[in-house]
Design a protein around this motif. Structure first.
Motif, PDB file in Angstrom:
ATOM      1  N   SER A 122       0.855  -1.177   0.000  1.00 60.76           N
ATOM      2  CA  SER A 122       0.000   0.000   0.000  1.00 60.76           C
ATOM      3  C   SER A 122       0.894   1.230   0.000  1.00 60.76           C
ATOM      4  O   SER A 122       1.791   1.330   0.838  1.00 60.76           O
ATOM      5  CB  SER A 122      -0.899   0.034   1.234  1.00 60.76           C
ATOM      6  N   PRO A 123       0.668   2.171  -0.926  1.00 64.24           N
ATOM      7  CA  PRO A 123       1.495   3.372  -0.960  1.00 64.24           C
ATOM      8  C   PRO A 123       1.496   4.089   0.383  1.00 64.24           C
ATOM      9  O   PRO A 123       0.461   4.259   1.012  1.00 64.24           O
ATOM     10  CB  PRO A 123       0.830   4.235  -2.040  1.00 64.24           C
ATOM     11  N   GLY A 124       2.680   4.461   0.833  1.00 66.02           N
ATOM     12  CA  GLY A 124       2.830   5.185   2.080  1.00 66.02           C
ATOM     13  C   GLY A 124       2.720   4.325   3.330  1.00 66.02           C
ATOM     14  O   GLY A 124       2.974   4.807   4.422  1.00 66.02           O
ATOM     15  N   GLU A 125       2.313   3.059   3.181  1.00 67.67           N
ATOM     16  CA  GLU A 125       2.166   2.183   4.342  1.00 67.67           C
ATOM     17  C   GLU A 125       3.173   1.052   4.366  1.00 67.67           C
ATOM     18  O   GLU A 125       3.399   0.452   5.398  1.00 67.67           O
ATOM     19  CB  GLU A 125       0.754   1.595   4.382  1.00 67.67           C
ATOM     20  N   GLY A 126       3.751   0.704   3.225  1.00 68.99           N
ATOM     21  CA  GLY A 126       4.738  -0.358   3.184  1.00 68.99           C
ATOM     22  C   GLY A 126       4.209  -1.629   2.567  1.00 68.99           C
ATOM     23  O   GLY A 126       3.137  -1.663   1.969  1.00 68.99           O
ATOM     24  N   THR A 127       4.981  -2.690   2.761  1.00 69.33           N
ATOM     25  CA  THR A 127       4.679  -3.979   2.159  1.00 69.33           C
ATOM     26  C   THR A 127       4.800  -5.081   3.206  1.00 69.33           C
ATOM     27  O   THR A 127       5.768  -5.116   3.959  1.00 69.33           O
ATOM     28  CB  THR A 127       5.654  -4.272   0.991  1.00 69.33           C
ATOM     29  N   SER A 128       3.814  -5.975   3.223  1.00 65.40           N
ATOM     30  CA  SER A 128       3.865  -7.200   4.038  1.00 65.40           C
ATOM     31  C   SER A 128       4.193  -8.347   3.101  1.00 65.40           C
ATOM     32  O   SER A 128       3.614  -8.457   2.023  1.00 65.40           O
ATOM     33  CB  SER A 128       2.511  -7.494   4.689  1.00 65.40           C
ATOM     34  N   VAL A 129       5.120  -9.198   3.503  1.00 70.83           N
ATOM     35  CA  VAL A 129       5.452 -10.399   2.736  1.00 70.83           C
ATOM     36  C   VAL A 129       5.408 -11.567   3.702  1.00 70.83           C
ATOM     37  O   VAL A 129       5.979 -11.501   4.789  1.00 70.83           O
ATOM     38  CB  VAL A 129       6.852 -10.301   2.088  1.00 70.83           C
ATOM     39  N   ALA A 130       4.714 -12.633   3.316  1.00 69.70           N
ATOM     40  CA  ALA A 130       4.624 -13.823   4.163  1.00 69.70           C
ATOM     41  C   ALA A 130       4.949 -15.047   3.325  1.00 69.70           C
ATOM     42  O   ALA A 130       4.652 -15.093   2.130  1.00 69.70           O
ATOM     43  CB  ALA A 130       3.229 -13.953   4.760  1.00 69.70           C
ATOM     44  N   ALA A 131       5.565 -16.036   3.961  1.00 68.23           N
ATOM     45  CA  ALA A 131       5.888 -17.297   3.295  1.00 68.23           C
ATOM     46  C   ALA A 131       5.447 -18.444   4.202  1.00 68.23           C
ATOM     47  O   ALA A 131       5.603 -18.386   5.417  1.00 68.23           O
ATOM     48  CB  ALA A 131       7.381 -17.391   3.028  1.00 68.23           C
ATOM     49  N   VAL A 132       4.890 -19.466   3.578  1.00 67.23           N
ATOM     50  CA  VAL A 132       4.513 -20.693   4.271  1.00 67.23           C
ATOM     51  C   VAL A 132       5.201 -21.831   3.538  1.00 67.23           C
ATOM     52  O   VAL A 132       5.162 -21.898   2.301  1.00 67.23           O
ATOM     53  CB  VAL A 132       2.979 -20.899   4.267  1.00 67.23           C
ATOM     54  N   LEU A 133       5.864 -22.702   4.292  1.00 65.44           N
ATOM     55  CA  LEU A 133       6.626 -23.815   3.702  1.00 65.44           C
ATOM     56  C   LEU A 133       6.207 -25.125   4.332  1.00 65.44           C
ATOM     57  O   LEU A 133       5.925 -25.170   5.527  1.00 65.44           O
ATOM     58  CB  LEU A 133       8.122 -23.585   3.921  1.00 65.44           C
ATOM     59  N   GLU A 134       6.183 -26.183   3.520  1.00 67.54           N
ATOM     60  CA  GLU A 134       5.835 -27.514   3.999  1.00 67.54           C
ATOM     61  C   GLU A 134       6.786 -28.532   3.402  1.00 67.54           C
ATOM     62  O   GLU A 134       7.150 -28.429   2.222  1.00 67.54           O
ATOM     63  CB  GLU A 134       4.414 -27.900   3.565  1.00 67.54           C
ATOM     64  N   GLY A 135       7.180 -29.514   4.205  1.00 70.61           N
ATOM     65  CA  GLY A 135       7.917 -30.658   3.697  1.00 70.61           C
ATOM     66  C   GLY A 135       9.417 -30.499   3.581  1.00 70.61           C
ATOM     67  O   GLY A 135      10.068 -31.298   2.903  1.00 70.61           O
ATOM     68  N   LEU A 136       9.999 -29.502   4.258  1.00 64.94           N
ATOM     69  CA  LEU A 136      11.453 -29.361   4.263  1.00 64.94           C
ATOM     70  C   LEU A 136      12.034 -30.242   5.368  1.00 64.94           C
ATOM     71  O   LEU A 136      11.313 -30.941   6.054  1.00 64.94           O
ATOM     72  CB  LEU A 136      11.842 -27.896   4.464  1.00 64.94           C
ATOM     73  N   ARG A 137      13.332 -30.186   5.575  1.00 63.43           N
ATOM     74  CA  ARG A 137      13.966 -30.962   6.641  1.00 63.43           C
ATOM     75  C   ARG A 137      13.483 -30.430   7.989  1.00 63.43           C
ATOM     76  O   ARG A 137      13.390 -29.219   8.196  1.00 63.43           O
ATOM     77  CB  ARG A 137      15.487 -30.871   6.551  1.00 63.43           C
ATOM     78  N   PRO A 138      13.175 -31.307   8.928  1.00 62.81           N
ATOM     79  CA  PRO A 138      12.662 -30.869  10.224  1.00 62.81           C
ATOM     80  C   PRO A 138      13.729 -30.213  11.109  1.00 62.81           C
ATOM     81  O   PRO A 138      14.907 -30.513  10.994  1.00 62.81           O
ATOM     82  CB  PRO A 138      12.151 -32.163  10.869  1.00 62.81           C
ATOM     83  N   ASN A 139      13.253 -29.307  11.963  1.00 61.94           N
ATOM     84  CA  ASN A 139      14.084 -28.668  12.991  1.00 61.94           C
ATOM     85  C   ASN A 139      15.374 -28.092  12.422  1.00 61.94           C
ATOM     86  O   ASN A 139      16.461 -28.298  12.966  1.00 61.94           O
ATOM     87  CB  ASN A 139      14.395 -29.671  14.111  1.00 61.94           C
ATOM     88  N   ARG A 140      15.240 -27.353  11.337  1.00 61.11           N
ATOM     89  CA  ARG A 140      16.411 -26.789  10.658  1.00 61.11           C
ATOM     90  C   ARG A 140      16.167 -25.315  10.364  1.00 61.11           C
ATOM     91  O   ARG A 140      15.057 -24.923  10.009  1.00 61.11           O
ATOM     92  CB  ARG A 140      16.656 -27.549   9.354  1.00 61.11           C
ATOM     93  N   THR A 141      17.213 -24.491  10.491  1.00 59.06           N
ATOM     94  CA  THR A 141      17.129 -23.069  10.180  1.00 59.06           C
ATOM     95  C   THR A 141      17.617 -22.826   8.751  1.00 59.06           C
ATOM     96  O   THR A 141      18.649 -23.365   8.342  1.00 59.06           O
ATOM     97  CB  THR A 141      17.980 -22.252  11.175  1.00 59.06           C
TER      98      THR A 141
END
Length: 191
Positions: A71-90
């Motif tokens: 939104s102009p003047g308000e910024g940007t929100s970005v979200a990501a959802v992930l499934e099925g990667l290696r567990p307990n990993r950064t």
């Protein structure tokens, strides 16, 4: 503008229900825009929306969805959802300038709101989560994760085209700022 948490809920619903796509909605009369992308990671194919370069860390069949709202003047929100990667990993994750390709390097450098001068790398004045879109995450015991960021960025097609998953959390120290290791996977996002 939506909060990051409401964006995450929208993305979670998308990743479960929608096949691989990348689309940007045209800006409305107030200049607000939305981008939605989702895909199932596969080895490189020209038509693939989501590519894994390291199947041992981002297995074929893992999924990712990204939702961005500006939104102009308000910024940007970005979200990501992930499934099925290696567990307990950064993992590290960033918005990159070019689309995914056969090699991780094809996605180009990180998107930056204020571009670093030519030849400047690792400078925290440019490589930081206010100037770049960082979506680092840690998976749970099932290999799933949610990540979000909010900032004064205005990514759009031509200067932001993908989200790359990296080997480790993004570093912040001078000389290494913005570095997150090997490029493991890439999702095309039509910002």
């Amino acid at each position: 503008m939506r909060s990051v948490s409401s964006v995450v809920l929208a993305v979670t619903a998308l990743i479960i229900a929608v096949p691989a796509t990348a689309q940007a909605e045209p800006s409305d009369s107030e200049g607000n825009s939305r981008t939605v992308a989702q895909g199932v990671f596969t080895r490189y194919q020209e038509s693939a929306a989501a590519i894994t370069y390291a199947p041992e860390l981002v297995p074929p069949g893992a999924r990712m969805a990204v939702f961005a709202e500006s939104s102009p003047g308000e910024g940007t929100s970005v979200a990501a959802v992930l499934e099925g990667l290696r567990p307990n990993r950064t993992y590290g994750a960033h918005v990159h300038t070019r689309p995914c390709g056969a090699e991780g390097s094809d996605a180009g450098p990180h998107f930056q709101r204020v571009p670093a001068p030519e030849g400047v790398s690792g400078d925290p004045a440019y490589a930081n989560p206010s100037n770049e879109i960082w979506l680092d995450f840690r998976t749970d015991a099932a290999g799933n994760a949610v990540s979000g960021a909010f900032g004064e960025w205005n990514p759009h097609r031509g200067d932001a085209s993908s989200v790359v998953i990296h080997e480790h959390r993004t570093r912040t120290a001078p000389g290494a700022a913005g570095e997150a290791g090997a490029r493991l996977a890439c999702l095309n996002v039509a910002f």
